[in-house]
Design a protein around this motif. Structure first.
Motif, PDB file in Angstrom:
ATOM      1  N   LEU A 125       0.845  -1.201   0.000  1.00 24.64           N
ATOM      2  CA  LEU A 125       0.000   0.000   0.000  1.00 24.64           C
ATOM      3  C   LEU A 125       0.881   1.251   0.000  1.00 24.64           C
ATOM      4  O   LEU A 125       0.740   2.136  -0.848  1.00 24.64           O
ATOM      5  CB  LEU A 125      -0.912  -0.029   1.246  1.00 24.64           C
ATOM      6  N   GLY A 131       1.938   7.612   3.042  1.00 27.46           N
ATOM      7  CA  GLY A 131       2.156   6.734   4.189  1.00 27.46           C
ATOM      8  C   GLY A 131       0.904   6.757   5.047  1.00 27.46           C
ATOM      9  O   GLY A 131      -0.046   6.014   4.797  1.00 27.46           O
ATOM     10  N   MET A 155       6.809   1.343  -1.241  1.00 30.06           N
ATOM     11  CA  MET A 155       7.993   1.283  -0.370  1.00 30.06           C
ATOM     12  C   MET A 155       7.674   0.679   0.989  1.00 30.06           C
ATOM     13  O   MET A 155       6.516   0.596   1.388  1.00 30.06           O
ATOM     14  CB  MET A 155       8.624   2.671  -0.206  1.00 30.06           C
ATOM     15  N   ILE A 157       7.906  -2.448   1.988  1.00 22.73           N
ATOM     16  CA  ILE A 157       7.006  -3.604   1.919  1.00 22.73           C
ATOM     17  C   ILE A 157       7.632  -4.828   2.616  1.00 22.73           C
ATOM     18  O   ILE A 157       8.647  -5.366   2.154  1.00 22.73           O
ATOM     19  CB  ILE A 157       6.630  -3.941   0.451  1.00 22.73           C
ATOM     20  N   THR A 158       7.001  -5.232   3.715  1.00 22.84           N
ATOM     21  CA  THR A 158       7.465  -6.388   4.490  1.00 22.84           C
ATOM     22  C   THR A 158       7.386  -7.651   3.638  1.00 22.84           C
ATOM     23  O   THR A 158       6.347  -7.907   3.009  1.00 22.84           O
ATOM     24  CB  THR A 158       6.598  -6.543   5.760  1.00 22.84           C
ATOM     25  N   THR A 210      12.513  -5.653   4.218  1.00 23.20           N
ATOM     26  CA  THR A 210      11.636  -4.518   3.903  1.00 23.20           C
ATOM     27  C   THR A 210      12.111  -3.966   2.553  1.00 23.20           C
ATOM     28  O   THR A 210      13.251  -3.514   2.441  1.00 23.20           O
ATOM     29  CB  THR A 210      11.757  -3.433   4.990  1.00 23.20           C
ATOM     30  N   VAL A 362       9.374   0.224  16.108  1.00 23.27           N
ATOM     31  CA  VAL A 362       8.559   0.301  14.891  1.00 23.27           C
ATOM     32  C   VAL A 362       7.082  -0.013  15.151  1.00 23.27           C
ATOM     33  O   VAL A 362       6.215   0.354  14.357  1.00 23.27           O
ATOM     34  CB  VAL A 362       9.133  -0.633  13.795  1.00 23.27           C
ATOM     35  N   TYR A 366       4.423   1.272  12.204  1.00 28.66           N
ATOM     36  CA  TYR A 366       3.795   0.616  11.044  1.00 28.66           C
ATOM     37  C   TYR A 366       2.369   0.129  11.349  1.00 28.66           C
ATOM     38  O   TYR A 366       1.948   0.083  12.481  1.00 28.66           O
ATOM     39  CB  TYR A 366       4.677  -0.444  10.398  1.00 28.66           C
ATOM     40  N   GLU A 367       1.668  -0.171  10.260  1.00 30.46           N
ATOM     41  CA  GLU A 367       0.220  -0.464  10.303  1.00 30.46           C
ATOM     42  C   GLU A 367      -0.541   0.682  10.975  1.00 30.46           C
ATOM     43  O   GLU A 367      -1.496   0.475  11.709  1.00 30.46           O
ATOM     44  CB  GLU A 367      -0.043  -1.818  10.963  1.00 30.46           C
ATOM     45  N   THR A 369       0.533   4.828  12.459  1.00 32.12           N
ATOM     46  CA  THR A 369       1.266   5.388  13.602  1.00 32.12           C
ATOM     47  C   THR A 369       0.310   5.597  14.787  1.00 32.12           C
ATOM     48  O   THR A 369      -0.916   5.543  14.632  1.00 32.12           O
ATOM     49  CB  THR A 369       1.878   6.757  13.236  1.00 32.12           C
ATOM     50  N   ILE A 372      -2.171   8.219  14.015  1.00 36.83           N
ATOM     51  CA  ILE A 372      -3.279   7.781  13.149  1.00 36.83           C
ATOM     52  C   ILE A 372      -4.274   6.936  13.944  1.00 36.83           C
ATOM     53  O   ILE A 372      -5.488   7.039  13.750  1.00 36.83           O
ATOM     54  CB  ILE A 372      -2.722   7.031  11.904  1.00 36.83           C
ATOM     55  N   LEU A 375      -6.515   9.274  15.611  1.00 35.95           N
ATOM     56  CA  LEU A 375      -7.490   9.865  14.686  1.00 35.95           C
ATOM     57  C   LEU A 375      -8.637   8.885  14.410  1.00 35.95           C
ATOM     58  O   LEU A 375      -9.803   9.278  14.348  1.00 35.95           O
ATOM     59  CB  LEU A 375      -6.814  10.242  13.361  1.00 35.95           C
TER      60      LEU A 375
HETATM   61  C1  LIG Z   1       9.538  -1.870   9.042  1.00 37.56           C
HETATM   62  C2  LIG Z   1       8.334  -1.380   8.276  1.00 37.56           C
HETATM   63  C3  LIG Z   1       7.540  -2.296   7.612  1.00 37.56           C
HETATM   64  C4  LIG Z   1       6.428  -1.865   6.873  1.00 37.56           C
HETATM   65  N1  LIG Z   1       5.688  -2.775   6.165  1.00 37.56           N
HETATM   66  C5  LIG Z   1       4.724  -2.326   5.309  1.00 37.56           C
HETATM   67  C6  LIG Z   1       4.038  -3.232   4.427  1.00 37.56           C
HETATM   68  O1  LIG Z   1       4.253  -4.450   4.461  1.00 37.56           O
HETATM   69  N2  LIG Z   1       3.138  -2.722   3.551  1.00 37.56           N
HETATM   70  C7  LIG Z   1       2.846  -1.398   3.469  1.00 37.56           C
HETATM   71  O2  LIG Z   1       2.029  -1.003   2.636  1.00 37.56           O
HETATM   72  N3  LIG Z   1       3.463  -0.512   4.299  1.00 37.56           N
HETATM   73  C8  LIG Z   1       4.400  -0.938   5.202  1.00 37.56           C
HETATM   74  N4  LIG Z   1       5.044  -0.053   6.028  1.00 37.56           N
HETATM   75  C9  LIG Z   1       4.697   1.370   5.953  1.00 37.56           C
HETATM   76  C10 LIG Z   1       4.040   1.892   7.219  1.00 37.56           C
HETATM   77  O3  LIG Z   1       2.729   1.431   7.330  1.00 37.56           O
HETATM   78  C11 LIG Z   1       4.171   3.429   7.199  1.00 37.56           C
HETATM   79  O4  LIG Z   1       5.542   3.708   7.457  1.00 37.56           O
HETATM   80  C12 LIG Z   1       3.288   4.106   8.223  1.00 37.56           C
HETATM   81  O5  LIG Z   1       1.930   3.978   7.905  1.00 37.56           O
HETATM   82  C13 LIG Z   1       3.614   5.590   8.374  1.00 37.56           C
HETATM   83  O6  LIG Z   1       3.733   6.225   7.145  1.00 37.56           O
HETATM   84  P1  LIG Z   1       5.034   7.121   6.833  1.00 37.56           P
HETATM   85  O7  LIG Z   1       6.224   6.316   7.195  1.00 37.56           O
HETATM   86  O8  LIG Z   1       4.937   7.618   5.458  1.00 37.56           O
HETATM   87  O9  LIG Z   1       4.959   8.321   7.859  1.00 37.56           O
HETATM   88  P2  LIG Z   1       4.212   9.721   7.603  1.00 37.56           P
HETATM   89  O10 LIG Z   1       2.816   9.466   7.161  1.00 37.56           O
HETATM   90  O11 LIG Z   1       5.057  10.585   6.742  1.00 37.56           O
HETATM   91  O12 LIG Z   1       4.162  10.327   9.067  1.00 37.56           O
HETATM   92  C14 LIG Z   1       5.217  11.119   9.626  1.00 37.56           C
HETATM   93  C15 LIG Z   1       4.697  11.633  10.984  1.00 37.56           C
HETATM   94  O13 LIG Z   1       3.557  12.493  10.784  1.00 37.56           O
HETATM   95  C16 LIG Z   1       2.479  12.030  11.572  1.00 37.56           C
HETATM   96  N5  LIG Z   1       1.219  12.319  10.887  1.00 37.56           N
HETATM   97  C17 LIG Z   1       0.883  12.047   9.601  1.00 37.56           C
HETATM   98  N6  LIG Z   1      -0.372  12.451   9.360  1.00 37.56           N
HETATM   99  C18 LIG Z   1      -0.840  12.973  10.517  1.00 37.56           C
HETATM  100  C19 LIG Z   1      -2.085  13.555  10.905  1.00 37.56           C
HETATM  101  N7  LIG Z   1      -3.109  13.655  10.050  1.00 37.56           N
HETATM  102  N8  LIG Z   1      -2.207  14.006  12.165  1.00 37.56           N
HETATM  103  C20 LIG Z   1      -1.177  13.887  13.051  1.00 37.56           C
HETATM  104  N9  LIG Z   1       0.015  13.345  12.734  1.00 37.56           N
HETATM  105  C21 LIG Z   1       0.168  12.898  11.489  1.00 37.56           C
HETATM  106  C22 LIG Z   1       2.737  10.545  11.732  1.00 37.56           C
HETATM  107  O14 LIG Z   1       2.039  10.009  12.849  1.00 37.56           O
HETATM  108  C23 LIG Z   1       4.235  10.520  11.911  1.00 37.56           C
HETATM  109  O15 LIG Z   1       4.555  10.838  13.234  1.00 37.56           O
HETATM  110  C24 LIG Z   1       6.116  -0.482   6.825  1.00 37.56           C
HETATM  111  C25 LIG Z   1       6.922   0.431   7.520  1.00 37.56           C
HETATM  112  C26 LIG Z   1       8.014  -0.005   8.254  1.00 37.56           C
HETATM  113  C27 LIG Z   1       8.852   1.013   8.974  1.00 37.56           C
END
Ligand SMILES: Cc1cc2nc3c(=O)[nH]c(=O)nc-3n(C[C@H](O)[C@H](O)[C@H](O)COP(=O)(O)OP(=O)(O)OC[C@H]3O[C@@H](n4cnc5c(N)ncnc54)[C@H](O)[C@@H]3O)c2cc1C
Length: 384
Positions: A125, A131, A155, A157-158, A210, A362, A366-367, A369, A372, A375
């Motif tokens: 996703l 993100g 990006m 992607i586990t 990842t 982490v 992930y899944e 923050t 979120i 929210l």
């Molecule tokens: C080890 C690892 C494995 C993962 N595996 C997968 C996977 O298998 N498949 C997949 O699709 N994804 C995967 N992810 C992605 C993961 O789900 C995202 O990293 C996560 O959802 C956060 O998105 P972002 O990193 O872009 O952070 P961002 O969205 O850029 O967030 C940065 C900061 O801003 C905050 N923020 C953002 N929006 C708001 C808001 N509206 N209000 C308040 N604060 C906000 C966040 O909480 C965070 O503190 C993985 C990530 C990691 C690190």
């Protein structure tokens, strides 16, 4: 109210506990150093049926309910967080879309090899610009006759690099986006135009790959859409449903990691002597142990209760987000406190708490923050 786990689940829990102590704990250093889960460990997971523990028996899985799944993740995560991720995408985010919304043919074709661990499935996703705001994905899927052509990058992607199958979310209608314009596809490794990009080097979760996934004019037939033609534009809803369950199982995993951090702190507090007595005799250390144990019980209780609620058919979107929020934050506090109990030794790689401290971080990201999750909870409160 009966708080006892069913007999069959208790037996399974005991078997996994034994596997954790005899196989996974001793393998932890190797996994960390080689940044991979050894094949014999993977084979052991297959033999226990864990790749398909939540997939229905008719497709070759164990058919565990959510409570059962949470209990297994909790026990496995006591040993190693990355071992959990090796098989969790097969039970959760990777396969659930097919289970929930797939056509009968798709279920027949994909679920049995996923359930026995012959094939690994990932879930794609997240993108560079999408993100937390998953609705902002840009990977496009443009119709061309009976095919769709995908272009874009995913990006973080586990299991992305090792997966034979991937559930991919792509935009089929840029005007509608999350409101009817995102579609879920299941795409096989080896499809021309689909490749694995950068492999991430991470702070923790060593052994859990990842990866970046790249789609360049990747042509897939219409029957790659999860649920077929009728599900065009409905993929975002599928993804959100999938994530609801993922939040609950990740909370269970956080409880398991926290339990291990506490066990290590208790052990160290009994052994380490300062000022002529074991540090566990100092009340400040006792306070830390008591606080950790209390928070773990709170987290475990909420996970079991919400898993049970889900198994009764109740909607648990808000409660699953609460579990993920509380348990991942609780794990952060417990891992930090356990490391403090270990003093300088806790900062050294030879002590397992150093790894747990890094692995724990982490779970708040992930899944979804922590922000979120808040929210989601608030939205449910205000709109409920
Ligand atoms: C080890 C690892 C494995 C993962 N595996 C997968 C996977 O298998 N498949 C997949 O699709 N994804 C995967 N992810 C992605 C993961 O789900 C995202 O990293 C996560 O959802 C956060 O998105 P972002 O990193 O872009 O952070 P961002 O969205 O850029 O967030 C940065 C900061 O801003 C905050 N923020 C953002 N929006 C708001 C808001 N509206 N209000 C308040 N604060 C906000 C966040 O909480 C965070 O503190 C993985 C990530 C990691 C690190």
């Amino acid at each position: 109210m009966d708080f006892n786990l069913p007999e069959d689940l208790r037996l399974m829990q005991a078997a996994i506990k034994k596997y954790v102590d005899q196989v996974l704990e001793p393998a932890a250093v190797q996994i960390e150093e080689e940044d991979a889960v050894p094949e014999d460990v993977v084979e052991g997971l297959r033999e226990m049926g864990l790749f398909g523990m939540s997939i229905p028996e008719e497709y070759g899985g164990l058919g565990l309910d959510t409570l059962g799944e949470c209990v297994v993740y909790e026990e496995i995560s006591r040993a190693n967080a990355s071992v959990r991720t090796r098989f969790s995408t097969n039970n959760g985010i990777g396969s659930l879309g097919i289970l929930y919304d797939g056509t009968p043919d798709q279920r027949e074709q994909f679920l049995p090899p996923i359930a026995c661990g012959e094939k690994t499935i990932a879930f794609a996703l997240t993108e560079p610009d999408a993100g937390s705001d998953a609705s902002a994905i840009r990977t496009s899927a443009v119709r061309d006759g009976d095919d769709f052509i995908l272009n874009g990058r995913k990006m973080f992607i586990t299991n992305g690099a090792i997966a034979e199958l991937v559930t991919v979310l792509a935009v089929t209608d840029p005007q509608k986006k999350a409101r009817g314009g995102i579609t879920a596809f299941v795409i096989e490794k080896g499809t021309p135009g689909f490749s694995v990009g950068k492999l991430e080097k991470k702070m923790g979760l060593k052994g859990s790959g990842t990866a970046e996934l790249i789609f360049e004019d990747c042509r897939v037939p219409v029957n790659s859409i999860i649920g077929g033609e009728a599900m065009i534009g409905k993929g975002f809803r599928t993804a959100m449903r999938v994530l609801d369950k993922g939040r609950l199982t990740l909370a269970a995993a956080s409880v398991g990691m926290a339990r291990r951090a506490l066990e290590l702190a208790v052990l160290y507090a009994k052994q380490r002597v300062q000022f002529g007595k074991p540090i566990g005799e100092f009340q400040l250390i006792q306070g830390m142990l008591a606080q950790m144990a209390t928070e773990i019980l709170a987290g475990q209780s909420m996970v079991y209760r919400v898993a049970w609620q889900k198994d009764q058919g109740n909607p648990v979107r808000k409660e699953a987000a609460m579990c993920k929020l509380f348990c991942s934050e609780m794990l952060g506090r417990v891992a930090d406190t356990s490391l403090q109990v270990h003093g300088g030794m806790g900062y050294m790689k030879e002590y397992a708490i150093e790894r747990i401290y890094r692995d724990a971080r982490v779970t708040r990201i992930y899944e979804g923050t922590s922000e979120i999750q808040k929210l989601v909870i608030a939205r449910e409160l205000l709109n409920g």
